[in-house]
Motif scaffolding. Structure first.
Motif, PDB file in Angstrom:
ATOM      1  N   UNK A   5     -55.503  55.759  24.062  1.00 28.95           N
ATOM      2  CA  UNK A   5     -54.803  54.377  23.746  1.00 28.95           C
ATOM      3  C   UNK A   5     -53.656  53.968  22.677  1.00 28.95           C
ATOM      4  N   UNK A   6     -53.388  55.127  22.679  1.00 33.15           N
ATOM      5  CA  UNK A   6     -51.990  53.830  21.674  1.00 33.15           C
ATOM      6  C   UNK A   6     -50.631  54.786  22.522  1.00 33.15           C
ATOM      7  N   UNK A   7     -50.541  55.681  23.309  1.00 27.19           N
ATOM      8  CA  UNK A   7     -49.873  56.018  24.309  1.00 27.19           C
ATOM      9  C   UNK A   7     -49.786  54.471  25.234  1.00 27.19           C
ATOM     10  N   UNK A   8     -50.723  53.941  25.456  1.00 23.60           N
ATOM     11  CA  UNK A   8     -50.701  52.998  26.415  1.00 23.60           C
ATOM     12  C   UNK A   8     -50.374  51.809  25.841  1.00 23.60           C
ATOM     13  N   UNK A   9     -50.701  51.351  24.426  1.00 23.19           N
ATOM     14  CA  UNK A   9     -50.674  50.183  23.936  1.00 23.19           C
ATOM     15  C   UNK A   9     -49.530  50.375  23.023  1.00 23.19           C
ATOM     16  N   UNK A  10     -48.627  51.480  23.670  1.00 22.61           N
ATOM     17  CA  UNK A  10     -47.211  51.538  22.877  1.00 22.61           C
ATOM     18  C   UNK A  10     -46.378  51.305  23.708  1.00 22.61           C
ATOM     19  N   UNK A  11     -46.811  51.294  25.381  1.00 22.89           N
ATOM     20  CA  UNK A  11     -46.252  51.440  26.875  1.00 22.89           C
ATOM     21  C   UNK A  11     -46.174  49.893  27.119  1.00 22.89           C
ATOM     22  N   UNK A  12     -46.912  49.221  26.435  1.00 20.79           N
ATOM     23  CA  UNK A  12     -47.342  47.937  26.768  1.00 20.79           C
ATOM     24  C   UNK A  12     -46.629  46.871  25.920  1.00 20.79           C
ATOM     25  N   UNK A  13     -46.740  46.929  24.239  1.00 20.29           N
ATOM     26  CA  UNK A  13     -46.058  46.971  23.634  1.00 20.29           C
ATOM     27  C   UNK A  13     -44.319  46.935  22.919  1.00 20.29           C
ATOM     28  N   UNK A  14     -43.696  48.219  23.765  1.00 26.46           N
ATOM     29  CA  UNK A  14     -42.850  47.718  23.099  1.00 26.46           C
ATOM     30  C   UNK A  14     -42.122  47.108  23.872  1.00 26.46           C
ATOM     31  N   UNK A  15     -42.002  46.746  25.098  1.00 29.26           N
ATOM     32  CA  UNK A  15     -40.791  45.907  25.997  1.00 29.26           C
ATOM     33  C   UNK A  15     -40.440  44.794  25.476  1.00 29.26           C
ATOM     34  N   UNK A  16     -41.495  44.355  24.819  1.00 32.80           N
ATOM     35  CA  UNK A  16     -41.109  42.697  23.501  1.00 32.80           C
ATOM     36  C   UNK A  16     -41.488  41.838  25.399  1.00 32.80           C
ATOM     37  N   UNK A  17     -41.838  42.075  26.090  1.00 30.32           N
ATOM     38  CA  UNK A  17     -42.112  41.388  27.665  1.00 30.32           C
ATOM     39  C   UNK A  17     -43.840  40.821  27.306  1.00 30.32           C
ATOM     40  N   UNK A  18     -44.192  39.220  27.955  1.00 23.32           N
ATOM     41  CA  UNK A  18     -45.020  39.100  28.407  1.00 23.32           C
ATOM     42  C   UNK A  18     -46.180  40.273  28.482  1.00 23.32           C
ATOM     43  N   UNK A  19     -46.297  40.242  29.887  1.00 22.57           N
ATOM     44  CA  UNK A  19     -46.965  40.599  30.546  1.00 22.57           C
ATOM     45  C   UNK A  19     -47.271  42.017  29.695  1.00 22.57           C
ATOM     46  N   UNK A  68     -55.874  47.890  26.958  1.00 23.32           N
ATOM     47  CA  UNK A  68     -56.856  48.692  26.994  1.00 23.32           C
ATOM     48  C   UNK A  68     -56.723  49.119  25.224  1.00 23.32           C
ATOM     49  N   UNK A  69     -56.430  47.873  24.327  1.00 21.07           N
ATOM     50  CA  UNK A  69     -57.140  48.069  22.921  1.00 21.07           C
ATOM     51  C   UNK A  69     -58.485  47.836  23.519  1.00 21.07           C
ATOM     52  N   UNK A  70     -58.956  46.597  23.866  1.00 18.07           N
ATOM     53  CA  UNK A  70     -59.876  45.872  23.684  1.00 18.07           C
ATOM     54  C   UNK A  70     -60.771  47.051  24.072  1.00 18.07           C
ATOM     55  N   UNK A  71     -59.815  47.429  25.429  1.00 18.37           N
ATOM     56  CA  UNK A  71     -61.484  48.590  26.006  1.00 18.37           C
ATOM     57  C   UNK A  71     -61.931  50.209  25.552  1.00 18.37           C
ATOM     58  N   UNK A  72     -60.495  50.367  24.821  1.00 15.60           N
ATOM     59  CA  UNK A  72     -60.515  52.018  24.468  1.00 15.60           C
ATOM     60  C   UNK A  72     -62.389  52.637  24.177  1.00 15.60           C
TER      61      UNK A  72
END
Lengths: 313, 451
Positions: free
Chosen positions: A116-130, A138-142
């Motif tokens: 869950x940490x890896x997927x969240x970082x992948x989504x959060x890091x690029x500073x892009x909304x989608x 993924x955090x919500x589903x974890x």
């Protein structure tokens, strides 16, 4: 002698990882072509993942406006490392495992929980909304994946009275856990699909998010992310084979051969779900998980507990 | 160099990955590209080798396409096709590969990709300057571009605001502009969305329709001349002149199947969507069994039902406010312009109507209508439609005061608020909004049909 064994085990895990990832990509392509009503051409498709990898490797790794560059670079490596740790806990044959720890099932569960940490970082890091929405999802589903996974693995460990994987495999000598605990494997595979964000549970990377958490990823990072994702699926299938299908146990052939066959038996349907089952809605899946799947997993561990008590008498 | 050359040789066997921006008059070409083995249409420009610019774009859409271009990772290139070979004055793609015949698009993409990866052709340079969209540095007490802790506009965009969420908590809310080229949405649709987590809290439409009316009206004259199916031209022609019922109904079935293929793709069933697209290309009234099989499969598919049931409810009163079309018929409103045509009356036509009003009902109405259209086409023989000034198009009546697509775009803000992002996308896809139709002002529509 022990050092040699470890080297052999590490090399075996590496080989299984590479072969598993390639097999998964190949099967995905074949099933996709069959479902699309195209000529399947298995031999032609053999080179397709390599060609995709070559074309992707030649592309620049782009960046976005003010990303968190370090965590973005870390995310694919973390996902791959967690999948590798999970796979390392799975014995290919008696004694042939990279991480021979007394509580392998806990190690596997911990590695999968950190996905869950890896997927969240992948989504959060690029500073892009989608991508960020993908990470949020993924955090919500974890927990909806992690709790059933952990509980059914504990249930599978009960008959063996051990948290190490080898005793769990040998405890299935007379009866595999898939028969003894019929709820276990389906719940485990559903949780595994979620942790690999694959097929119906590809929520962080759905087409509704135009690729979601990996939307902004290009070049080598994209290859790493995709292979790491497939490695999570391989690890889930391998652990499922060991814990529910009797691992290396089987007549005539060497244990490792049985283990590989059983892993493939689980991996192929996991991969194929992508082409047969539509993506599920995020919130409704959480509700179903907490209202049905988690209670079912608790029922599974309850039944396993009663069986263990009866067996102990 | 050796490794790069080897990789380029290996990559040459793979299909070209293209991100498509679709303008006016290309909506009947773009879907079929997904069937070509030489290219793959990808969802993100970051995954693409080639930017595929199809149809006519107005200045605003050209600017957005330039932004998409710069998001493609080098080496990258542009392949463009435009009806009549016209490009706007502001055309920014100076080194694009121009294709005159749409059938040549896949081969051109593949060739360009091979040249780019092997280094025989230079990557297309950035078009837009790498500067902030609005001045903000040093402005405000913290240099964040505005007043207060969250009042700034760093990088020209507002910071996340705080707002109540549905559980009564105060959480970050961000403003995101989506479109005009977000793949699950119809090309040209632009929405300003305030989201909290993945829940939509506010939706507004910055431009009612991003496709310029002048381009559309110019294109409508020649619609069909460059397209594979000429669907739009056929329906438009039927407003003022008799056309074969069989042709109209096969075009309707094909449109609904193309829509279904895209809806399946967005739902995650990309391969099955491709199968449906193949079916759409070859669909014939005398071979309707595959469509019947498809209908049965859809009814049995629990996962699709789960993702669409109860999603994007269009109430009976909202449906009544629409000019008509499948969305209204899925919400119990039985209006269908075909009921007014004596030719259809002779064929025993009755509209397909469902009551539920959700995305699932809209899926079912379209699949049932595709089946019905093929049955009508088979019964119709040589019979012609009666020109009554109104034709039931695949998205709604054509020839009335206002198009259904325009009404649906206007309805979007109130429909999407409160939804999770995934449900919002399911809803937008299920409405089947035709942006060219939505942008067509009534006068231009009448003029183009009169021609």
């Amino acid at each position: 002698m022990n050092a040699l064994r470890v080297v052999i085990a590490v090399v075996s895990v590496g080989a299984v990882s590479v072969a598993g990832i390639y097999l998964a990509a190949w099967v995905d392509l074949l099933v996709g072509r069959a479902v699309a009503g195209l000529e399947v051409r298995p031999l032609d498709a053999l080179s397709a993942p390599l060609r995709w990898g070559a074309a992707t490797a030649l592309k620049t790794r782009t960046t976005t406006e003010r990303p968190d560059a370090e965590t973005w670079a870390l995310a694919p490596a973390l996902l791959a490392a967690l999948a590798a740790v999970g796979l390392a806990a799975v014995p290919l044959a008696p004694g042939l495992l990279a991480a021979d720890v007394a509580n392998g099932i806990v190690l596997f569960g911990a590695a999968m929980a950190l996905v869950v940490v890896a997927v969240f970082l992948q989504g959060w890091s690029p500073n892009s909304p989608l991508p960020m929405i993908g990470g949020y999802r993924f955090i919500a589903e974890g927990l909806s994946y992690e709790i059933p996974l952990a509980v059914v693995l504990i249930a599978a460990a009960l008959p063996a009275r051990s948290l190490a994987i080898a005793p769990i495999v040998t405890s299935q000598e007379h009866l595999w856990n898939i028969v003894r605990q019929p709820l276990g494997l389906p719940l485990y595979l559903m949780a595994g699909l979620g942790l690999a964000f694959w097929g119906p549970l590809a929520l962080p990377e759905g087409q509704d998010l135009a690729g979601g958490s990996s939307l902004e990823t290009s070049g080598v990072s994209r290859i790493l992310w995709r292979t790491a994702q497939l490695l999570v699926l391989v690890a889930v299938a391998a652990m499922g084979a060991a814990v529910f299908l009797g691992g290396w146990l089987g007549p005539l052939f060497p244990g490792a051969a049985w283990m590989i066959v059983k892993t493939i038996i689980l991996l192929v349907p996991l991969i194929a779900t992508r082409h047969f089952v539509a993506r599920v809605p995020t919130e409704r899946y959480v509700v179903v998980s907490w209202a049905i799947l988690i209670p079912l997993s608790l029922l599974d561990v309850f039944i396993a507990g009663i069986q263990a008590l009866v067996a102990a008498r | 160099m050796g490794v790069k050359a080897a990789l380029a040789r290996l990559a040459a066997g793979a299909p070209a990955r293209c991100f498509a921006v679709v303008g006016a008059e290309a909506d009947e070409i773009a879907p079929w590209l997904r069937l070509d083995p030489e290219l793959v249409i990808v969802d993100s420009p970051r995954a693409a080798d080639v930017l595929l610019v199809l149809g006519q774009l107005d200045d605003e859409m050209v600017r957005a396409a330039a932004g998409v271009h710069d998001a493609l990772p080098p080496p990258r290139g542009v392949v463009s096709w435009s009806p009549g070979g016209e490009r706007p004055v502001s055309w920014p793609f100076t080194d694009d590969v121009r294709v005159d015949d749409p059938a040549q698009i896949p081969a051109a993409c593949r060739r360009l990709r091979d040249e780019l990866l092997s280094g025989r052709r230079a990557s297309s340079p950035d078009i837009l300057p790498d500067i902030d969209p609005a001045p903000w540095r040093g402005v405000g007490p913290f240099g964040q571009g505005g007043a207060g802790m969250t009042g700034g506009v760093p990088y020209g965009r507002p910071l996340a605001a705080r707002a109540d969420d549905r559980d009564g908590l105060k959480l970050d809310q961000i403003l995101v502009r989506v479109g005009p080229y977000l793949p699950p949405f119809p090309s040209g649709l632009v929405l300003d969305v305030k989201i909290q987590g993945d829940v939509i809290q506010e939706v507004s439409i910055p431009t009612p329709a991003a496709v310029a009316p002048d381009l559309i009206s110019a294109g409508a004259h020649s619609a069909g001349a460059h397209s594979l199916t000429g669907e739009r031209a056929l329906f438009n022609a039927a407003v003022t002149q008799p056309v074969p019922v069989a042709d109209i109904e096969v075009a309707r079935a094909r449109h609904h199947l193309v829509w279904l293929a895209e809806a399946l793709r967005v739902s995650g069933l990309e391969a099955y969507g491709r199968r449906v697209l193949k079916l759409a290309r070859t669909v014939r009234p005398e071979a309707a069994e595959p469509v019947d099989d498809l209908s049965r499969w859809l009814r049995r598919n629990v996962s699709l039902r789960w993702g669409t049931s109860g999603v994007g409810m269009v109430s009976a009163s909202r449906a009544a406010a629409l000019p008509g079309g499948p969305v209204a018929r899925a919400a119990g409103d039985g209006r269908d312009a075909r009921s007014l045509d004596p030719a259809y009356e002779r064929l025993g036509f009755t509209p397909v109507v469902l009551e539920d009003g959700d995305a699932l009902a809209r899926w079912r109405v379209r699949v049932d209508e595709a089946q019905q259209a093929l049955a009508l086409a088979q019964r119709a023989g040589e019979s012609l439609t009666t020109p009554i000034g109104l034709v039931e198009g695949p998205c709604g009546p054509i020839g009335g005061e206002r198009s259904t697509s325009a009404a649906l775009v206007t309805m979007l803000p109130e429909l999407l608020v409160g939804m999770e992002w995934g449900d919002a996308v399911t809803t937008v896809v299920s409405l089947d909004i035709d942006m060219a139709e939505a942008a067509l002002p009534h006068d231009a529509a009448v003029a183009s049909r009169a021609s």
